[in-house]
Design a protein around this motif. Sequence first.
Motif, PDB file in Angstrom:
ATOM      1  N   ASN A 103      -3.757   3.006   0.445  1.00 43.89           N
ATOM      2  CA  ASN A 103      -4.361   2.555  -0.579  1.00 43.89           C
ATOM      3  C   ASN A 103      -3.562   1.291  -1.379  1.00 43.89           C
ATOM      4  OD1 ASN A 103      -6.699   4.238  -0.675  1.00 43.89           O
ATOM      5  ND2 ASN A 103      -5.073   6.119  -1.260  1.00 43.89           N
ATOM      6  N   THR A 117       0.671  -1.246   0.042  1.00 39.60           N
ATOM      7  CA  THR A 117      -0.100   0.077   0.004  1.00 39.60           C
ATOM      8  C   THR A 117       0.774   1.172   0.034  1.00 39.60           C
ATOM      9  OG1 THR A 117      -0.082  -0.132   2.495  1.00 39.60           O
ATOM     10  CG2 THR A 117      -1.941  -1.152   1.271  1.00 39.60           C
ATOM     11  N   ASP A 118       0.229   2.400  -0.281  1.00 41.07           N
ATOM     12  CA  ASP A 118       1.104   3.583  -0.227  1.00 41.07           C
ATOM     13  C   ASP A 118       0.871   4.225   0.948  1.00 41.07           C
ATOM     14  OD1 ASP A 118      -1.563   4.799  -0.179  1.00 41.07           O
ATOM     15  OD2 ASP A 118      -1.670   5.373  -2.136  1.00 41.07           O
ATOM     16  N   LYS A 119       1.359   5.523   1.354  1.00 38.64           N
ATOM     17  CA  LYS A 119       1.298   6.267   2.441  1.00 38.64           C
ATOM     18  C   LYS A 119      -0.279   6.170   3.135  1.00 38.64           C
ATOM     19  CE  LYS A 119       5.697   8.517   1.858  1.00 38.64           C
ATOM     20  NZ  LYS A 119       6.012   9.742   1.720  1.00 38.64           N
ATOM     21  N   GLU A 120      -1.125   6.412   2.359  1.00 39.01           N
ATOM     22  CA  GLU A 120      -2.514   6.619   2.546  1.00 39.01           C
ATOM     23  C   GLU A 120      -3.198   5.166   2.722  1.00 39.01           C
ATOM     24  OE1 GLU A 120      -1.326   8.438   0.112  1.00 39.01           O
ATOM     25  OE2 GLU A 120      -0.935  10.222   1.352  1.00 39.01           O
TER      26      GLU A 120
END
Length: 201
Positions: free
Chosen positions: A152, A147-150
Amino acid sequence: MKTASITMIIGSALLFGLFFYPLWSISLEAPQYPSGIGMYIHLDGLEGHEKHDIQNIDGLNHYIGMRKLPKDDEMWEFSVFPKVVGGMAILGIIIGILGFFKKISYNWFLGWLILMLVLGVLGMIDFNNWMTDYGTNLDPNAIMKMTDKEGNPLSYKPPLFGSKDILNFTAHSYPATGAILMGLGMFLTFAAYIIGLKKAK
């Protein structure tokens, strides 16, 4: 008009090169694959750069939830695109022959080129949409969920053109020999139109 028509015929005939050479090339580089792995995209299917590349790519994709690369009979494009390209090549040759015998004007050369450009753009849009779905529609039960930092899910979509870092891989996507021949053929058809235009003046 004869020079323009012969140029039109040659340009159109170059499309047949797509039946012998790949249209596009996508490759992956990573420390564990120092020589890289990749695949060629042909009009009628996929082929690994090396013998086991398709199998290796599918193995890597399995861990992050991507589907296996499609077989030749699993995408409608692989049956339709050869017919479209073959049809356009034959049509262009016929137009060139008719122009040679002065049955039609050089404007038909431009009409063929515009139609080919439209079909090419539509093909690239379809190709990009397939890569987007392939790289983002992931199995929720995948072994690795990045996932990315958010929070997602990451997209593993290769670039349509150029290079892009995906995890510890660098993906490269560039035209192959078939696309170069097609581009040269379209350039020649434009040249045929210009030659015809100058002759008419």
